[in-house]
Write an enzyme that holds these catalytic residues in place. Structure first.
Site, mmCIF file in Angstrom:
data_model
loop_
_atom_site.group_PDB
_atom_site.id
_atom_site.type_symbol
_atom_site.label_atom_id
_atom_site.label_comp_id
_atom_site.label_asym_id
_atom_site.label_seq_id
_atom_site.Cartn_x
_atom_site.Cartn_y
_atom_site.Cartn_z
ATOM 1 N N GLU A 106 0.660 -0.892 0.083
ATOM 2 C CA GLU A 106 -0.230 -0.098 -0.255
ATOM 3 C C GLU A 106 0.885 1.244 -0.124
ATOM 4 O O GLU A 106 1.946 0.961 0.549
ATOM 5 C CB GLU A 106 -1.222 -0.074 1.351
ATOM 6 C CG GLU A 106 -2.464 0.737 1.237
ATOM 7 C CD GLU A 106 -2.746 0.855 2.418
ATOM 8 O OE1 GLU A 106 -3.433 -0.815 2.889
ATOM 9 O OE2 GLU A 106 -3.551 1.672 2.962
ATOM 10 N N ASP A 108 -0.468 4.809 0.418
ATOM 11 C CA ASP A 108 -0.764 5.804 1.348
ATOM 12 C C ASP A 108 -0.765 7.131 1.190
ATOM 13 O O ASP A 108 0.885 7.921 2.028
ATOM 14 C CB ASP A 108 -1.256 5.922 2.808
ATOM 15 C CG ASP A 108 -1.624 4.673 2.762
ATOM 16 O OD1 ASP A 108 -2.591 4.116 2.044
ATOM 17 O OD2 ASP A 108 -1.193 3.385 3.676
ATOM 18 N N GLU A 110 -2.924 10.826 3.396
ATOM 19 C CA GLU A 110 -4.136 10.706 4.030
ATOM 20 C C GLU A 110 -4.390 12.108 4.575
ATOM 21 O O GLU A 110 -3.282 12.944 5.042
ATOM 22 C CB GLU A 110 -3.802 9.386 5.004
ATOM 23 C CG GLU A 110 -3.944 7.618 4.856
ATOM 24 C CD GLU A 110 -4.071 6.687 5.768
ATOM 25 O OE1 GLU A 110 -5.259 6.222 5.909
ATOM 26 O OE2 GLU A 110 -3.867 7.082 7.263
ATOM 27 N N HIS A 123 -0.505 12.858 6.068
ATOM 28 C CA HIS A 123 -0.116 11.262 6.851
ATOM 29 C C HIS A 123 0.491 10.158 5.499
ATOM 30 O O HIS A 123 -0.881 10.358 4.582
ATOM 31 C CB HIS A 123 -0.703 10.899 7.738
ATOM 32 C CG HIS A 123 -0.323 9.528 8.094
ATOM 33 N ND1 HIS A 123 -0.252 9.127 9.078
ATOM 34 C CD2 HIS A 123 -0.746 8.541 7.657
ATOM 35 C CE1 HIS A 123 0.416 8.264 9.994
ATOM 36 N NE2 HIS A 123 -0.236 7.035 8.573
ATOM 37 N N THR A 124 2.117 10.458 5.598
ATOM 38 C CA THR A 124 2.116 9.180 4.293
ATOM 39 C C THR A 124 2.041 7.617 5.351
ATOM 40 O O THR A 124 3.168 7.673 5.788
ATOM 41 C CB THR A 124 3.352 9.647 3.741
ATOM 42 O OG1 THR A 124 4.124 9.928 4.270
ATOM 43 C CG2 THR A 124 3.004 11.206 2.666
ATOM 44 N N ASN A 125 2.785 7.249 4.161
ATOM 45 C CA ASN A 125 2.971 5.462 4.398
ATOM 46 C C ASN A 125 3.060 4.749 3.558
ATOM 47 O O ASN A 125 2.491 5.348 2.505
ATOM 48 C CB ASN A 125 2.008 4.904 5.291
ATOM 49 C CG ASN A 125 2.550 3.795 6.969
ATOM 50 O OD1 ASN A 125 3.967 3.621 6.124
ATOM 51 N ND2 ASN A 125 2.117 3.687 7.628
ATOM 52 N N LYS A 134 5.487 2.646 8.500
ATOM 53 C CA LYS A 134 6.526 3.755 7.701
ATOM 54 C C LYS A 134 5.758 5.667 7.771
ATOM 55 O O LYS A 134 6.249 6.229 6.698
ATOM 56 C CB LYS A 134 7.657 3.729 6.095
ATOM 57 C CG LYS A 134 7.558 2.209 6.764
ATOM 58 C CD LYS A 134 8.392 1.552 5.614
ATOM 59 C CE LYS A 134 8.574 0.158 5.948
ATOM 60 N NZ LYS A 134 8.033 -0.929 5.300
ATOM 61 N N GLU A 135 5.452 5.665 8.597
ATOM 62 C CA GLU A 135 5.088 7.293 8.962
ATOM 63 C C GLU A 135 5.641 8.418 8.904
ATOM 64 O O GLU A 135 7.095 8.665 9.679
ATOM 65 C CB GLU A 135 4.142 7.520 9.626
ATOM 66 C CG GLU A 135 3.265 5.789 9.790
ATOM 67 C CD GLU A 135 3.741 4.856 11.150
ATOM 68 O OE1 GLU A 135 4.713 5.164 11.180
ATOM 69 O OE2 GLU A 135 2.946 3.932 11.407
ATOM 70 N N TRP A 200 -9.254 9.032 16.376
ATOM 71 C CA TRP A 200 -7.450 9.454 16.386
ATOM 72 C C TRP A 200 -7.433 10.174 16.015
ATOM 73 O O TRP A 200 -6.153 10.938 16.204
ATOM 74 C CB TRP A 200 -6.852 8.067 15.984
ATOM 75 C CG TRP A 200 -7.402 7.392 14.815
ATOM 76 C CD1 TRP A 200 -8.327 6.945 13.987
ATOM 77 C CD2 TRP A 200 -6.870 7.464 13.427
ATOM 78 N NE1 TRP A 200 -7.707 6.423 12.362
ATOM 79 C CE2 TRP A 200 -6.587 7.505 12.520
ATOM 80 C CE3 TRP A 200 -5.600 8.659 13.240
ATOM 81 C CZ2 TRP A 200 -6.759 7.146 11.265
ATOM 82 C CZ3 TRP A 200 -4.844 8.181 11.984
ATOM 83 C CH2 TRP A 200 -5.058 8.028 10.739
ATOM 84 N N GLY A 204 -5.195 12.689 18.493
ATOM 85 C CA GLY A 204 -4.985 11.400 18.825
ATOM 86 C C GLY A 204 -6.326 11.123 19.241
ATOM 87 O O GLY A 204 -6.726 10.807 20.328
ATOM 88 N N ARG A 285 9.974 5.229 20.099
ATOM 89 C CA ARG A 285 9.767 3.535 19.127
ATOM 90 C C ARG A 285 10.332 3.477 18.626
ATOM 91 O O ARG A 285 10.684 1.457 18.871
ATOM 92 C CB ARG A 285 8.883 4.143 17.910
ATOM 93 C CG ARG A 285 7.862 3.674 17.461
ATOM 94 C CD ARG A 285 7.388 4.353 16.325
ATOM 95 N NE ARG A 285 6.499 3.516 15.032
ATOM 96 C CZ ARG A 285 6.131 3.437 14.176
ATOM 97 N NH1 ARG A 285 6.050 5.178 14.252
ATOM 98 N NH2 ARG A 285 5.521 3.396 13.477
#
Ligand SMILES: *[C@@H]1O[C@H](CO)[C@@H](O)[C@H](O)[C@H]1NC(C)=O
Ligand SMILES: *[C@@H]1O[C@H](CO)[C@@H](O)[C@H](O)[C@H]1NC(C)=O
Length: 297
Positions: A106, A108, A110, A123-125, A134-135, A200, A204, A285
């Protein structure tokens, strides 16, 4: 070294079999179908304009009729104005099957809505072989609700480049030879949708959707595809033909596109000024070291 070897292999395969891409320009009736939303998605102006709406009862979405294996896809979008907190508008490529599929791929874009006057988050991934995480997130350097702006995905065997108004904002490179999966064998369809993600999306989930402002509507125009179209019946791509390699290179610059220094500098500018999250620099993270692709050039 191994990465360029791999490129040579892919390149040879492609030169042997895939040589011409298909270009489609901008009629939504020809290129997409409204996939869900019971009337909340509409095509009008003879196929030149498309809208997707969200209210309490339903969001909506469309998908491309074709699947693509590599391509450059551009679309102009005008996002939900005013209080769009809790809404998410998407534009993405996805392989068949659910996102939980172990081989899921995918790419993305968003757009997470926000309160009136507060910036959207882009937002990309990238998911490859079922693995996302992999945001990278950005604010935009313009108000995406005032006018149409162009959002593009350039996906070739070596790069996935995300562009906004033709300015690259992210370059996800093929480091497959270093053990980092890259989407390159499964065809993908384009999808776009608007849905409610109040749990979310905005800070958040602290800020809820204001349903008194519904319906929330996003508009789309000038969908352009320059891609290798996948024919599922034969399992081959439209890029299979007998043209010469020169023709492939001249007609399909996107297929071999790399970022030159000027594009690279523009991307750096966006990332320095407008990037608000990068998984590669999220030390909390990844306390034991950043993901491999973050350490490769
Ligand atoms: C909403 O606006 C706030 C304040 O400017 C910002 O921190 C946040 O990133 C914006 N986006 C979302 C999706 O909350
Ligand atoms: C790009 O920049 C690098 C390093 O500054 C330089 O060595 C290279 O020649 C440049 N490439 C082009 C095409 O200008």
């Amino acid at each position: 070294m191994s990465s360029s070897l791999e490129f040579v292999t892919i390149f040879t395969l492609l030169v042997a079999s895939y040589l011409l891409s298909v270009v489609h320009c901008g009629n939504f009736y020809d290129d997409v179908e409204i996939q869900w939303g019971g009337g909340h998605g509409k095509i009008f102006d003879n196929g030149k304009l498309l809208s997707l709406s969200l209210d309490k009862y339903s969001g909506s979405g469309f998908q491309s009729k074709s699947k693509y294996l590599f391509g450059r896809l551009d679309i102009q979008m005008k996002l939900v104005p005013g209080n769009s907190a809790g809404t998410v508008t998407t534009f993405y490529l996805s392989s068949d099957g659910p996102a939980t599929d172990p081989n899921h791929d995918e790419i993305d874009f968003e757009f997470l809505g926000n309160l009136t006057g507060e910036p959207y988050t882009l937002h990309t991934n990238v998911f490859a072989n079922g693995k996302g995480d992999k945001e990278m997130q950005f604010h935009l350097w313009f108000d995406p609700t005032k006018n149409f702006h162009t959002y593009s995905i350039l996906w070739n065997p070596q790069h996935i480049i995300f562009l906004v108004d033709n300015i690259p904002i992210r370059d996800f490179k093929n480091h497959d030879s270093m053990g980092v999966p890259f989407p390159k064998t499964q065809p993908m369809r384009l999808y776009s949708s608007i849905w409610d993600a109040e749990e979310w999306a905005t800070r958040g989930g602290l800020i809820k959707t204001d349903w008194s402002k519904a319906p929330f509507t996003a508009y789309y125009q000038n969908f352009n595809v320059d891609a290798c179209v996948w024919y599922s019946t034969s399992g081959i791509s439209s890029c299979a033909s007998k043209n010469s390699m020169d023709s492939m290179a001249s007609k399909n610059a996107w297929f071999f596109e790399e970022m030159d220094n000027a594009s690279y500098r523009r991307m750096r500018w966006v990332q320095r000024k407008y990037m608000i999250y990068n998984y590669c620099s999220d030390v909390k993270r990844y306390p034991r070291g950043r993901p491999r692709e973050c350490r490769l050039r």
